[in-house]
Design a protein around this motif. Structure first.
Motif, PDB file in Angstrom:
ATOM      1  N   LYS A  66      -5.118   3.946   5.752  1.00 16.74           N
ATOM      2  CA  LYS A  66      -5.982   2.915   5.823  1.00 16.74           C
ATOM      3  C   LYS A  66      -5.530   1.684   5.199  1.00 16.74           C
ATOM      4  N   TYR A  67      -4.458   1.756   4.429  1.00 12.18           N
ATOM      5  CA  TYR A  67      -4.032   0.344   3.645  1.00 12.18           C
ATOM      6  C   TYR A  67      -2.888  -0.386   4.529  1.00 12.18           C
ATOM      7  N   ALA A  68      -2.365   0.060   5.637  1.00 16.12           N
ATOM      8  CA  ALA A  68      -1.493  -0.729   6.311  1.00 16.12           C
ATOM      9  C   ALA A  68      -1.839  -0.271   7.803  1.00 16.12           C
ATOM     10  N   ALA A  69      -1.316  -1.571   8.753  1.00 16.10           N
ATOM     11  CA  ALA A  69      -1.651  -1.558  10.189  1.00 16.10           C
ATOM     12  C   ALA A  69      -0.980  -0.244  10.589  1.00 16.10           C
ATOM     13  N   ASN A  70      -1.893   0.280  11.484  1.00 17.57           N
ATOM     14  CA  ASN A  70      -1.494   1.710  12.157  1.00 17.57           C
ATOM     15  C   ASN A  70      -0.462   1.448  13.441  1.00 17.57           C
ATOM     16  N   GLY A  71       0.745   1.143  13.268  1.00 19.75           N
ATOM     17  CA  GLY A  71       1.287   0.531  14.455  1.00 19.75           C
ATOM     18  C   GLY A  71       2.792   1.339  14.241  1.00 19.75           C
ATOM     19  N   PHE A  80       6.172  -1.646   6.631  1.00 16.20           N
ATOM     20  CA  PHE A  80       4.891  -1.732   7.313  1.00 16.20           C
ATOM     21  C   PHE A  80       3.936  -2.906   6.903  1.00 16.20           C
ATOM     22  N   ILE A  81       3.058  -3.298   7.680  1.00 13.67           N
ATOM     23  CA  ILE A  81       2.213  -4.613   7.606  1.00 13.67           C
ATOM     24  C   ILE A  81       0.873  -4.161   6.581  1.00 13.67           C
ATOM     25  N   PRO A  82       0.764  -4.526   5.704  1.00  9.72           N
ATOM     26  CA  PRO A  82      -0.583  -4.177   4.654  1.00  9.72           C
ATOM     27  C   PRO A  82      -1.789  -4.861   5.307  1.00  9.72           C
ATOM     28  N   ILE A  83      -2.837  -3.872   5.178  1.00  8.21           N
ATOM     29  CA  ILE A  83      -4.248  -4.537   5.419  1.00  8.21           C
ATOM     30  C   ILE A  83      -4.713  -5.324   4.292  1.00  8.21           C
ATOM     31  N   VAL A  84      -4.994  -6.563   4.231  1.00 11.27           N
ATOM     32  CA  VAL A  84      -5.416  -7.347   3.183  1.00 11.27           C
ATOM     33  C   VAL A  84      -6.746  -7.889   3.537  1.00 11.27           C
ATOM     34  N   LYS A 134       3.485   0.210  -2.103  1.00 22.02           N
ATOM     35  CA  LYS A 134       3.327  -1.213  -2.329  1.00 22.02           C
ATOM     36  C   LYS A 134       1.847  -1.539  -2.490  1.00 22.02           C
ATOM     37  N   ALA A 135       1.246  -2.152  -3.217  1.00 19.13           N
ATOM     38  CA  ALA A 135      -0.125  -2.361  -3.515  1.00 19.13           C
ATOM     39  C   ALA A 135      -0.527  -3.391  -2.330  1.00 19.13           C
ATOM     40  N   ASN A 136      -1.705  -3.516  -1.616  1.00 13.63           N
ATOM     41  CA  ASN A 136      -2.276  -4.324  -0.798  1.00 13.63           C
ATOM     42  C   ASN A 136      -2.941  -5.320  -1.551  1.00 13.63           C
ATOM     43  N   ARG A 137      -3.010  -5.386  -2.947  1.00  9.60           N
ATOM     44  CA  ARG A 137      -3.548  -6.738  -3.503  1.00  9.60           C
ATOM     45  C   ARG A 137      -2.764  -6.952  -4.478  1.00  9.60           C
ATOM     46  N   ASN A 138      -2.879  -8.184  -5.155  1.00  8.04           N
ATOM     47  CA  ASN A 138      -1.907  -8.619  -6.204  1.00  8.04           C
ATOM     48  C   ASN A 138      -2.689  -8.192  -7.561  1.00  8.04           C
ATOM     49  N   THR A 139      -3.731  -7.555  -7.456  1.00 11.45           N
ATOM     50  CA  THR A 139      -4.299  -7.334  -8.778  1.00 11.45           C
ATOM     51  C   THR A 139      -3.780  -5.708  -9.157  1.00 11.45           C
ATOM     52  N   PRO A 189      -8.861  -1.880  -1.555  1.00  9.99           N
ATOM     53  CA  PRO A 189      -7.573  -1.933  -2.230  1.00  9.99           C
ATOM     54  C   PRO A 189      -6.748  -0.510  -2.313  1.00  9.99           C
ATOM     55  N   GLY A 190      -5.480  -0.740  -2.131  1.00  7.22           N
ATOM     56  CA  GLY A 190      -4.896   0.571  -1.902  1.00  7.22           C
ATOM     57  C   GLY A 190      -3.466   0.145  -1.920  1.00  7.22           C
ATOM     58  N   TYR A 191      -2.748   1.532  -1.659  1.00  7.19           N
ATOM     59  CA  TYR A 191      -1.044   1.529  -1.617  1.00  7.19           C
ATOM     60  C   TYR A 191      -0.625   1.722  -0.290  1.00  7.19           C
ATOM     61  N   TYR A 192       0.584   1.354   0.262  1.00 10.89           N
ATOM     62  CA  TYR A 192       0.988   1.801   1.803  1.00 10.89           C
ATOM     63  C   TYR A 192       2.581   1.998   1.306  1.00 10.89           C
ATOM     64  N   PRO A 193       3.309   2.850   1.994  1.00  8.74           N
ATOM     65  CA  PRO A 193       4.698   3.267   1.840  1.00  8.74           C
ATOM     66  C   PRO A 193       5.797   1.944   2.384  1.00  8.74           C
ATOM     67  N   ASP A 194       6.573   1.535   1.426  1.00  8.41           N
ATOM     68  CA  ASP A 194       7.188   0.236   1.941  1.00  8.41           C
ATOM     69  C   ASP A 194       9.015   0.801   2.007  1.00  8.41           C
ATOM     70  N   GLN A 195       9.516   1.611   1.089  1.00 15.24           N
ATOM     71  CA  GLN A 195      10.771   1.830   1.002  1.00 15.24           C
ATOM     72  C   GLN A 195      10.900   3.292   0.795  1.00 15.24           C
ATOM     73  N   HIS A 196      12.037   3.857   1.208  1.00 16.45           N
ATOM     74  CA  HIS A 196      12.226   5.519   0.797  1.00 16.45           C
ATOM     75  C   HIS A 196      13.706   5.779   0.717  1.00 16.45           C
ATOM     76  N   SER A 197      14.063   6.449  -0.430  1.00 17.97           N
ATOM     77  CA  SER A 197      15.479   6.694  -0.744  1.00 17.97           C
ATOM     78  C   SER A 197      15.443   8.121  -1.343  1.00 17.97           C
ATOM     79  N   GLY A 198      16.538   8.885  -0.838  1.00 17.64           N
ATOM     80  CA  GLY A 198      16.349  10.352  -1.257  1.00 17.64           C
ATOM     81  C   GLY A 198      17.794  11.110  -0.934  1.00 17.64           C
ATOM     82  N   ILE A 199      17.819  12.341  -1.295  1.00 20.34           N
ATOM     83  CA  ILE A 199      19.019  13.109  -1.104  1.00 20.34           C
ATOM     84  C   ILE A 199      18.491  14.273  -0.178  1.00 20.34           C
ATOM     85  N   ALA A 200      19.467  14.758   0.868  1.00 15.87           N
ATOM     86  CA  ALA A 200      18.894  15.719   1.803  1.00 15.87           C
ATOM     87  C   ALA A 200      20.232  16.789   2.056  1.00 15.87           C
TER      88      ALA A 200
END
Length: 177
Positions: free
Chosen positions: A45-50, A78-82, A124-129, A88-99
């Motif tokens: 609910k914190y990022a555009a669902n597209g 993802f494009i945050p909903i601001v 990433k936070a969708n608010r500067n606070t 206010p909340g968080y949305y995924p922006d980058q992922h790094s891992g091992i598989a």
């Protein structure tokens, strides 16, 4: 859905361990590099669902014709909903891992593969606070690869990040040294 993906990856991993090798006597363990591009979708609910663009890269080692491992990174873009009324909340922006990568060769060119691993997702936070944070995500994926020769191949893959509920559908090019 989640259980189906996890079951499919487990089955692919088991099959890859038991499958006969079609690589023949010429197989040599080696390092590979991969670049990918694709689309992502998220249930948040914190990022555009597209569908958003994703780019990534990986560096791996093909230990046997049926097993390898990879370290990788993917942008999720993802494009945050601001909006003023959005929570206010968080949305995924980058992922790094091992598989771990299990491969089932179907013939000399085509193979199926499964991915099972763990990684860190930058939220990433969708608010500067709010401060950004990172989460640990289990990762599963399934794909198909077409090898033009021993060194160069193309792949299509679907990957799911379990905690952040992100689906990544990607097209990749891989060069095996």
């Amino acid at each position: 859905m989640r259980q189906t993906i996890i079951s499919a990856v487990a089955l692919a991993t088991l099959l890859s361990a038991a499958a006969p090798s079609f690589a023949g006597p010429g197989f040599e363990p080696s390092v590979y590099a991969e670049v990918v591009g694709g689309r992502t979708s998220v249930s948040s609910k914190y990022a555009a669902n597209g569908d958003d663009v994703s780019f990534g890269a990986g560096l791996g080692y093909q230990y046997t014709p049926n097993f390898g491992f990879e370290v990788y990174t993917r942008s999720l873009s993802f494009i945050p909903i601001v909006a003023a009324l959005s929570a206010p909340g968080y949305y995924p922006d980058q992922h790094s891992g091992i598989a771990a990568i299990g491969t089932v060769p179907l013939n000399e060119s085509f193979s199926l593969f499964g991915r099972a691993g763990v990684g860190r997702t930058t939220m990433k936070a969708n608010r500067n606070t709010l401060s950004d944070r990172t989460d640990t995500d289990a990762v599963v994926g399934l794909g198909v690869r077409y090898a033009f020769n021993r060194n160069f191949s193309l792949s299509l893959e679907g990957t799911y990040l379990s905690k952040s509920e992100v689906s990544v559908y990607s097209f990749g090019a891989r060069y095996q040294f």
